[in-house]
Enzyme design. Structure first.
Site, PDB file in Angstrom:
ATOM      1  N   ASP A 173       0.797  -1.226   0.000  1.00  0.00           N
ATOM      2  CA  ASP A 173       0.000   0.000   0.000  1.00  0.00           C
ATOM      3  C   ASP A 173       0.829   1.275   0.000  1.00  0.00           C
ATOM      4  O   ASP A 173       0.442   2.276  -0.584  1.00  0.00           O
ATOM      5  CB  ASP A 173      -0.977   0.006   1.178  1.00  0.00           C
ATOM      6  N   ASP A 231       5.521   0.336   3.261  1.00  0.00           N
ATOM      7  CA  ASP A 231       5.690  -0.929   3.981  1.00  0.00           C
ATOM      8  C   ASP A 231       5.300  -2.090   3.076  1.00  0.00           C
ATOM      9  O   ASP A 231       5.176  -1.929   1.862  1.00  0.00           O
ATOM     10  CB  ASP A 231       4.859  -0.917   5.265  1.00  0.00           C
ATOM     11  N   TYR A 246      -5.033   1.444  10.999  1.00  0.00           N
ATOM     12  CA  TYR A 246      -4.373   1.805   9.738  1.00  0.00           C
ATOM     13  C   TYR A 246      -5.349   2.359   8.701  1.00  0.00           C
ATOM     14  O   TYR A 246      -5.121   3.429   8.148  1.00  0.00           O
ATOM     15  CB  TYR A 246      -3.611   0.586   9.197  1.00  0.00           C
ATOM     16  N   GLU A 261       5.987   9.800   2.905  1.00  0.00           N
ATOM     17  CA  GLU A 261       5.574   8.458   2.503  1.00  0.00           C
ATOM     18  C   GLU A 261       4.614   8.532   1.325  1.00  0.00           C
ATOM     19  O   GLU A 261       3.630   9.267   1.361  1.00  0.00           O
ATOM     20  CB  GLU A 261       4.912   7.711   3.665  1.00  0.00           C
TER      21      GLU A 261
END
Length: 525
Positions: free
Chosen positions: A104, A107, A255, A498
């Protein structure tokens, strides 16, 4: 004496005429400003793809590459030198092949909810702007990336009422800093079913597969049929066994917490209507479920969590181009009116323009992943503008002020240009585009040399390294600036540096809509 009086009279009338002309001109100018240079005629319908805008073509070619970087499984025709095969055994414990799909973000967990949204957005982009993509040789790469996800989603749905929604443990994954090729930890599977329902993730997966069935309809009819079969089953499951996956499986809330599933039900039914033409799906979005979840008249922000704005724009397509018995639906008009309210909120000169913007005009809603909302909003604006052009709709009205399709496109361009470097940092937030872009992207694979042998814990030295990433995460759209338009390029600043796969989907869609001009098709079928 008489001649003199006549001369004075003529002069008086002339002066009066000048004054009246000046007043009329001022009134005309005021109205012209109010209506944003709008006239009674619609703009011409764009023809086949026209002249290519080079900067958007270049950016699109770069943006689509991040989808390759995020691929799990046995890579085929791999163009990313520092990526290799990974997670080949995912799903083995349940005799499933879940090796494909995409990680995604920075990670290595496969989160089904945002991954399915990524697929839906890629499908929508192809359906609206496939000709534009093809004009710059990006249609095939984007279709291949879409299929990489939908292959996974089909395998994640082994029976009617079971859907695997996650591969990997976020806690275990986040305690390691290794390349995906070096994953050694256990990869547990998480599912939703009749006793642990997950309406939003099942419905989003249905939307992904239904929209993708349209993409592959003419090139692979058997695959398209399989996608549609799974989509219908998943929608039935999502609707019959209603419940939020964040409630059924509380740990997912850390998350990708869902704020509700009504938007996904409408979104999925809308895509199934477009994919099948079946009246039952139209009745669904215009019936009780529309009343329950439509939230008409209240604009919202389009994102992986909230699909209402996207649904309203998508259903506007039926209003613009559908048969009379459909386009005249009073409920459908409510969706379109709300879509127009969304557009009015985006236009900077609209009376109802959102104040949630940076000083330099970037729509700014969230501190985390700030760029998702402006790019997604700009994508919707381009689509709506093209619906207007292709249907010869001259304008929308925002509290009495009229705006044309060109105004929506101008807004979309402003957001795209900000992302590509027209911002106070003079930095492109699309990695690999331009001369200046983030060097410390929060991404495990990009931060670790391809030949590194560090294990789970040793790898954190690369997270903390002061050196730029050894590998360029080309095409990554990072989180973006703070409200004050500052940006700290640090690998430990995941809030800003990110990237995510769903960010890639919205930027690919936006750039595809801007790369050149063309009319949109009136029906996906």
């Amino acid at each position: 004496m008489g001649e003199k009086n006549k001369s004075r009279g003529w002069c008086g009338w002339f002066l009066a005429f000048i004054v009246l002309a000046a007043v009329a001109f001022a009134l005309f100018f005021t109205l012209r400003q109010k209506f944003h240079k709008s006239d009674s005629g619609a703009a011409p319908i764009p023809g086949p793809p026209g002249a290519i805008t080079k900067k958007y073509a270049d950016a699109l070619k770069i943006a689509s590459q991040f989808l390759d970087i995020q691929k799990s499984g046995k890579l085929v025709n791999n163009q990313i030198s520092w990526r290799g095969d990974s997670a080949l055994k995912d799903g083995n414990q349940e005799n499933l092949d879940l090796s494909k799909g995409m990680y995604d973000a920075g990670d290595h967990v496969k989160f089904g909810f945002p991954m399915a949204f990524t697929a839906t957005l890629l499908s929508w982009s192809i359906l609206e702007y496939g000709d534009q993509m093809k004009a710059v040789d990006q249609l095939t790469p984007v279709q291949d990336s879409l299929k990489w996800i939908t292959d996974y989603l089909i395998n994640a749905h082994p029976t009617d009422n079971v859907l695997y929604i996650q591969v990997g443990s976020p806690e275990a994954d986040h305690s390691c800093w290794v390349r995906p090729e070096a994953i050694t930890e256990e990869r547990p599977l998480t599912q939703v079913n009749t006793s642990s329902p997950g309406t939003e993730v099942a419905a989003e997966t249905a939307a992904a597969l239904a929209s993708a069935s349209l993409v592959f309809r003419t090139t692979d009819s058997a695959y398209s049929g399989s996608l549609l079969k799974h989509a219908k089953q998943l929608f039935t499951f999502a609707d019959k066994y209603r419940g939020s996956y964040s409630v059924s499986i509380p740990e997912v809330a850390t998350y990708y917490n869902s704020t509700g599933y009504g938007d996904e039900l409408l979104w999925a039914a809308s895509w199934l209507y477009h994919a099948t033409g079946e009246k039952s799906y139209f009745d669904y979005v215009t019936g009780k479920s529309g009343d329950d979840f439509g939230n008409w008249g209240s604009p919202t922000w389009f994102s992986w969590d909230n699909k209402l704005a996207g649904t309203q724009v998508l259903l506007s397509r039926a209003s613009f181009f559908g048969a009379k018995d459909v386009s005249n639906s009073n409920v459908l008009q409510k969706y379109r009116e709300t879509a127009e309210a969304v557009m009015c909120g985006l236009l900077p000169k609209s009376p109802t323009a959102t104040s949630s913007r940076t000083k330099n005009g970037l729509v700014w809603i969230s501190q985390w992943n700030a760029l998702q909302h402006p790019v997604a909003s700009a994508f919707l604006a381009v689509i709506y503008s093209d619906y207007m052009l292709s249907s010869r709709t001259a304008r929308i009205s925002c509290n009495g002020n009229n705006f044309r399709p060109s105004d929506l496109r101008k807004f979309a361009i402003s957001q795209a240009d900000y992302v590509l470097g027209d911002n106070p940092m003079k930095m492109s937030y699309l990695v690999g585009y331009g001369d200046k872009y983030p060097q410390y992207v929060h991404h495990r694979g990009a931060s670790i040399p391809a030949d590194d042998k560090s294990d789970c814990k040793e790898g954190f030295k690369w997270l903390d390294s002061k050196e730029p990433n050894p590998n360029v995460a080309i095409g990554a759209l990072v989180g973006g600036p703070f409200l004050n338009e500052s940006f700290v390029d640090s690998r430990n600043n995941s809030m800003q540096t990110e990237p995510s796969t769903y960010n890639s989907a919205v930027i690919v869609g936006l750039l595809s809509g801007l790369v050149t001009t063309s009319s949109v098709v009136q029906s996906f079928l």
